[in-house]
Design a protein around this motif. Structure first.
Motif, PDB file in Angstrom:
ATOM      1  N   THR A 155      -9.919  -6.955 -23.596  1.00 41.34           N
ATOM      2  CA  THR A 155     -10.989  -6.488 -24.499  1.00 41.34           C
ATOM      3  C   THR A 155     -10.985  -7.390 -26.577  1.00 41.34           C
ATOM      4  N   GLN A 156     -11.462  -7.747 -26.762  1.00 41.51           N
ATOM      5  CA  GLN A 156     -10.892  -7.587 -28.288  1.00 41.51           C
ATOM      6  C   GLN A 156     -11.625  -6.694 -29.279  1.00 41.51           C
ATOM      7  N   TYR A 157     -12.580  -5.788 -27.916  1.00 44.71           N
ATOM      8  CA  TYR A 157     -13.490  -4.688 -28.856  1.00 44.71           C
ATOM      9  C   TYR A 157     -12.348  -3.448 -29.470  1.00 44.71           C
TER      10      TYR A 157
ATOM     11  N   GLY B 164     -11.785 -11.767 -13.573  1.00 49.66           N
ATOM     12  CA  GLY B 164     -11.553 -12.602 -14.344  1.00 49.66           C
ATOM     13  C   GLY B 164     -12.411 -12.488 -15.558  1.00 49.66           C
ATOM     14  N   GLN B 165     -11.469 -13.803 -16.246  1.00 51.62           N
ATOM     15  CA  GLN B 165     -12.688 -13.920 -17.440  1.00 51.62           C
ATOM     16  C   GLN B 165     -13.903 -14.574 -17.392  1.00 51.62           C
ATOM     17  N   HIS B 166     -13.822 -15.426 -16.158  1.00 51.02           N
ATOM     18  CA  HIS B 166     -15.074 -16.344 -15.766  1.00 51.02           C
ATOM     19  C   HIS B 166     -15.376 -15.945 -14.265  1.00 51.02           C
TER      20      HIS B 166
ATOM     21  N   GLY C 240      -6.525  -7.212 -28.563  1.00 50.16           N
ATOM     22  CA  GLY C 240      -6.004  -8.785 -28.995  1.00 50.16           C
ATOM     23  C   GLY C 240      -7.115  -9.808 -29.806  1.00 50.16           C
ATOM     24  N   PRO C 241      -6.986 -10.291 -30.303  1.00 50.55           N
ATOM     25  CA  PRO C 241      -7.498 -11.827 -30.622  1.00 50.55           C
ATOM     26  C   PRO C 241      -7.952 -12.727 -30.154  1.00 50.55           C
ATOM     27  N   ASN C 242      -9.314 -13.454 -30.208  1.00 47.88           N
ATOM     28  CA  ASN C 242      -9.172 -15.226 -29.309  1.00 47.88           C
ATOM     29  C   ASN C 242      -7.508 -15.697 -29.396  1.00 47.88           C
ATOM     30  N   GLY C 243      -7.192 -15.622 -28.314  1.00 53.24           N
ATOM     31  CA  GLY C 243      -6.008 -17.109 -27.866  1.00 53.24           C
ATOM     32  C   GLY C 243      -5.034 -15.870 -28.756  1.00 53.24           C
ATOM     33  N   ALA C 244      -4.844 -14.965 -28.171  1.00 57.32           N
ATOM     34  CA  ALA C 244      -4.055 -14.185 -28.599  1.00 57.32           C
ATOM     35  C   ALA C 244      -3.079 -14.751 -26.975  1.00 57.32           C
ATOM     36  N   GLY C 245      -3.542 -14.527 -26.410  1.00 58.80           N
ATOM     37  CA  GLY C 245      -2.262 -14.275 -24.492  1.00 58.80           C
ATOM     38  C   GLY C 245      -2.541 -13.659 -23.654  1.00 58.80           C
ATOM     39  N   LYS C 246      -3.843 -12.502 -23.948  1.00 56.60           N
ATOM     40  CA  LYS C 246      -3.842 -11.882 -22.911  1.00 56.60           C
ATOM     41  C   LYS C 246      -4.584 -12.017 -21.732  1.00 56.60           C
ATOM     42  N   THR C 247      -4.964 -13.801 -21.723  1.00 54.80           N
ATOM     43  CA  THR C 247      -5.889 -14.095 -20.384  1.00 54.80           C
ATOM     44  C   THR C 247      -4.208 -14.403 -19.959  1.00 54.80           C
ATOM     45  N   THR C 248      -3.339 -15.369 -20.848  1.00 52.39           N
ATOM     46  CA  THR C 248      -2.313 -15.669 -19.877  1.00 52.39           C
ATOM     47  C   THR C 248      -1.134 -14.676 -19.168  1.00 52.39           C
ATOM     48  N   ALA C 249      -1.428 -13.395 -19.633  1.00 55.77           N
ATOM     49  CA  ALA C 249      -0.093 -12.213 -19.656  1.00 55.77           C
ATOM     50  C   ALA C 249      -1.326 -11.944 -18.250  1.00 55.77           C
TER      51      ALA C 249
ATOM     52  N   ASP D  49      -9.663  -9.059 -17.007  1.00 52.92           N
ATOM     53  CA  ASP D  49      -9.567  -9.936 -18.084  1.00 52.92           C
ATOM     54  C   ASP D  49     -11.374 -10.019 -18.922  1.00 52.92           C
ATOM     55  N   GLU D  50     -11.609  -9.223 -20.124  1.00 50.98           N
ATOM     56  CA  GLU D  50     -12.736  -9.587 -20.804  1.00 50.98           C
ATOM     57  C   GLU D  50     -13.802  -8.822 -20.140  1.00 50.98           C
ATOM     58  N   PRO D  51     -13.508  -7.610 -19.697  1.00 53.03           N
ATOM     59  CA  PRO D  51     -14.705  -7.389 -18.897  1.00 53.03           C
ATOM     60  C   PRO D  51     -16.380  -7.579 -19.427  1.00 53.03           C
TER      61      PRO D  51
ATOM     62  N   ARG E 203       5.109 -21.194 -22.104  1.00 50.90           N
ATOM     63  CA  ARG E 203       5.274 -22.152 -23.238  1.00 50.90           C
ATOM     64  C   ARG E 203       4.047 -23.167 -22.576  1.00 50.90           C
ATOM     65  N   TYR E 204       2.976 -23.614 -23.182  1.00 47.25           N
ATOM     66  CA  TYR E 204       2.111 -24.746 -23.089  1.00 47.25           C
ATOM     67  C   TYR E 204       2.127 -26.180 -23.839  1.00 47.25           C
ATOM     68  N   GLY E 205       3.341 -27.182 -23.346  1.00 53.10           N
ATOM     69  CA  GLY E 205       3.473 -28.077 -24.439  1.00 53.10           C
ATOM     70  C   GLY E 205       4.416 -27.203 -25.552  1.00 53.10           C
ATOM     71  N   ASP E 206       4.559 -27.455 -26.849  1.00 53.41           N
ATOM     72  CA  ASP E 206       5.534 -27.109 -27.785  1.00 53.41           C
ATOM     73  C   ASP E 206       4.548 -25.639 -28.514  1.00 53.41           C
ATOM     74  N   LYS E 207       3.361 -24.688 -27.665  1.00 46.31           N
ATOM     75  CA  LYS E 207       2.698 -24.025 -27.909  1.00 46.31           C
ATOM     76  C   LYS E 207       2.835 -22.490 -27.500  1.00 46.31           C
ATOM     77  N   ALA E 208       3.588 -21.635 -27.718  1.00 46.80           N
ATOM     78  CA  ALA E 208       3.824 -20.411 -27.127  1.00 46.80           C
ATOM     79  C   ALA E 208       3.283 -19.501 -26.658  1.00 46.80           C
ATOM     80  N   ALA E 209       2.667 -19.162 -25.499  1.00 41.96           N
ATOM     81  CA  ALA E 209       1.265 -18.826 -25.247  1.00 41.96           C
ATOM     82  C   ALA E 209       1.540 -16.891 -25.333  1.00 41.96           C
ATOM     83  N   LEU E 210       3.242 -16.982 -25.232  1.00 36.42           N
ATOM     84  CA  LEU E 210       3.072 -15.607 -24.516  1.00 36.42           C
ATOM     85  C   LEU E 210       4.433 -16.151 -24.930  1.00 36.42           C
TER      86      LEU E 210
HETATM   87  N1  LIG Z   1      -3.669 -24.542 -19.816  1.00 35.99           N
HETATM   88  C1  LIG Z   1      -3.405 -24.125 -20.920  1.00 35.99           C
HETATM   89  N2  LIG Z   1      -3.532 -25.484 -21.644  1.00 35.99           N
HETATM   90  C2  LIG Z   1      -2.658 -25.479 -22.952  1.00 35.99           C
HETATM   91  N3  LIG Z   1      -2.912 -24.461 -24.321  1.00 35.99           N
HETATM   92  C3  LIG Z   1      -3.054 -22.993 -23.437  1.00 35.99           C
HETATM   93  C4  LIG Z   1      -3.523 -22.586 -22.212  1.00 35.99           C
HETATM   94  N4  LIG Z   1      -4.246 -21.788 -21.579  1.00 35.99           N
HETATM   95  C5  LIG Z   1      -4.036 -21.015 -22.722  1.00 35.99           C
HETATM   96  N5  LIG Z   1      -3.302 -22.061 -23.839  1.00 35.99           N
HETATM   97  C6  LIG Z   1      -3.341 -22.093 -25.374  1.00 35.99           C
HETATM   98  O1  LIG Z   1      -2.741 -20.228 -25.193  1.00 35.99           O
HETATM   99  C7  LIG Z   1      -2.999 -19.065 -26.722  1.00 35.99           C
HETATM  100  C8  LIG Z   1      -3.227 -18.291 -25.632  1.00 35.99           C
HETATM  101  O2  LIG Z   1      -4.423 -18.051 -24.730  1.00 35.99           O
HETATM  102  P1  LIG Z   1      -5.515 -17.255 -23.821  1.00 35.99           P
HETATM  103  O3  LIG Z   1      -6.089 -17.534 -22.954  1.00 35.99           O
HETATM  104  O4  LIG Z   1      -4.025 -16.888 -22.622  1.00 35.99           O
HETATM  105  O5  LIG Z   1      -5.980 -16.306 -25.086  1.00 35.99           O
HETATM  106  P2  LIG Z   1      -7.153 -15.329 -24.565  1.00 35.99           P
HETATM  107  O6  LIG Z   1      -5.688 -13.506 -25.673  1.00 35.99           O
HETATM  108  O7  LIG Z   1      -6.910 -14.508 -23.356  1.00 35.99           O
HETATM  109  O8  LIG Z   1      -7.639 -15.777 -25.674  1.00 35.99           O
HETATM  110  P3  LIG Z   1      -9.711 -15.452 -25.381  1.00 35.99           P
HETATM  111  O9  LIG Z   1      -9.915 -13.950 -26.281  1.00 35.99           O
HETATM  112  O10 LIG Z   1     -10.237 -16.328 -26.340  1.00 35.99           O
HETATM  113  O11 LIG Z   1     -10.142 -15.051 -23.789  1.00 35.99           O
HETATM  114  C9  LIG Z   1      -3.998 -20.170 -26.900  1.00 35.99           C
HETATM  115  O12 LIG Z   1      -2.975 -20.668 -28.013  1.00 35.99           O
HETATM  116  C10 LIG Z   1      -4.505 -20.974 -26.024  1.00 35.99           C
HETATM  117  O13 LIG Z   1      -5.410 -22.243 -26.460  1.00 35.99           O
END
Ligand SMILES: Nc1ncnc2c1ncn2[C@@H]1O[C@H](COP(=O)(O)OP(=O)(O)OP(=O)(O)O)[C@@H](O)[C@H]1O
Ligand SMILES: [Mg+2]
Length: 315
Positions: free
Chosen positions: A192-194, A83-85, A37-46, A160-162, A13-20
């Motif tokens: 990937t998003q593709y 990494g993505q960057h 998965g689409p933007n924000g799906a949680g790929k980078t977090t995973a 991560d999104e090569p 979780r990030y605050g009240d947002k569940a990333a995974l």
């Molecule tokens: N450091 C952080 N602080 C707060 N929220 C975060 C943080 N990192 C990610 N999130 C949130 O967690 C969710 C998942 O983010 P994540 O970066 O894992 O997605 P993603 O699938 O990699 O997206 P993208 O395709 O844009 O790279 C998103 O809603 C994002 O806003």
């Protein structure tokens, strides 16, 4: 033999947002696994959790036989991460960048140099290895990133999104580079998003939406999940579209611009011959009739469509 990656019920979780939110997958050794998965799906977090860069709130992750929480050092010694960057030094040459990564990983000067040369040759960068990275194209940069992530000859490689941001040519170059890893035993997990990228490179795909895996399987499994084959009919006169749709299933969709009716079918040959008969009887002029598998795009929209709609409603 154990699997290269096992993740179960991972939560973050990030605050009240569940990333995974219960993320899980299993990747066999030597496989290329796509996390789509689409933007924000949680790929980078995973990826950050699986590569020990981020501590999950719950769940279990094992990579190359070691638990990321109990033995992060053992995991780190066995993995590579793109990494993505990227983290390249613009002023240094490609070769100097790779040598620097080698030294960071304590390979020693001589071994860093030979490894750098081998990787430059492998990824088609031997000629440009002495040029500063700032003069590289996007595709060359990404291949150099990939080379850097392989400096330690990892068992498991995370990408991560090569190819995000690359033009089609750069993307094709990176695809070839990833394909060249297959067969030498390296396990690859790529996000990937593709859809096309996952379809091209991955043996299996996990589709991620809102922090959890919503579908998992080979590209063919996922396509089959959407209801198997489809029949497409292109008519000459758009006015005939409703009539043709009525000959197919209630799930038939009509695309007026393309004068196309598309419908899932269960028994492909029976459906095709019945349709041809109906079309002939009704005297409908047809430009094309085709049986096909659903595309991964259709699968993806089907699986994540709910989330997309919610996002649009919130926007
Ligand atoms: N450091 C952080 N602080 C707060 N929220 C975060 C943080 N990192 C990610 N999130 C949130 O967690 C969710 C998942 O983010 P994540 O970066 O894992 O997605 P993603 O699938 O990699 O997206 P993208 O395709 O844009 O790279 C998103 O809603 C994002 O806003
Ligand atoms: Mg990301």
């Amino acid at each position: 033999m154990t699997d290269a990656i096992v993740a179960e019920g991972v939560r973050k979780r990030y605050g009240d947002k569940a990333a995974l939110d219960g993320f899980g997958l299993t990747v066999a050794r030597g496989a290329v696994h796509g996390v789509l998965g689409p933007n924000g799906a949680g790929k980078t977090t995973a990826v950050r959790v699986m590569t020990t860069l981020l501590r999950a709130d719950g769940g279990r992750v094992e990579v190359a036989g070691h638990d990321v929480r109990r033995d992060p050092g053992a995991v780190r010694r066995r993995i590579g991460l793109l990494g993505q960057h990227a983290a390249l030094d613009e002023e240094l040459s490609g070769r100097q960048n790779l040598e620097m990564f080698g030294r960071l990983y304590h390979l020693g000067a001589r071994r860093s140099g030979t490894r750098a040369d081998a990787l430059l040759a492998r990824f088609g960068l031997a000629d440009t290895g002495r040029k500063a990275v700032k003069a590289y194209s996007g595709g060359m940069r990404r291949r150099l990133d990939l080379a850097a992530s392989l400096i330690t000859d990892p068992e498991v490689l995370f990408l991560d999104e090569p190819t995000t941001g690359l033009d089609p040519r750069g993307r094709a170059e990176v695809w070839d580079a990833v394909r060249s890893l297959v067969g030498d035993g390296t396990t690859v997990l790529l996000t990937t998003q593709y859809l096309e990228e996952a379809d091209q490179l991955a043996d299996r795909i996990s589709v991620v939406d809102r922090g959890r895996v919503v579908a998992d399987g080979t590209p063919d499994d996922l396509k089959a999940e959407l209801g198997g084959d489809r029949i497409d009919v292109v008519v000459h006169d758009a006015a005939q579209l409703p009539r043709v749709a009525a000959m197919l299933t209630p799930d038939a969709t009509v695309d007026a611009d393309r004068r196309l009716v598309s419908s899932p079918v269960s028994d492909r040959m029976a459906a095709l011959s019945a349709l041809v008969q109906d079309l002939r009887t009704a005297g409908v002029e047809v430009e094309d009739v085709a049986l096909r598998r659903p595309t991964l795009d259709e699968v993806f929209l089907h699986l994540t469509g709910g989330a997309q709609r919610t996002k649009e409603a919130a926007a």
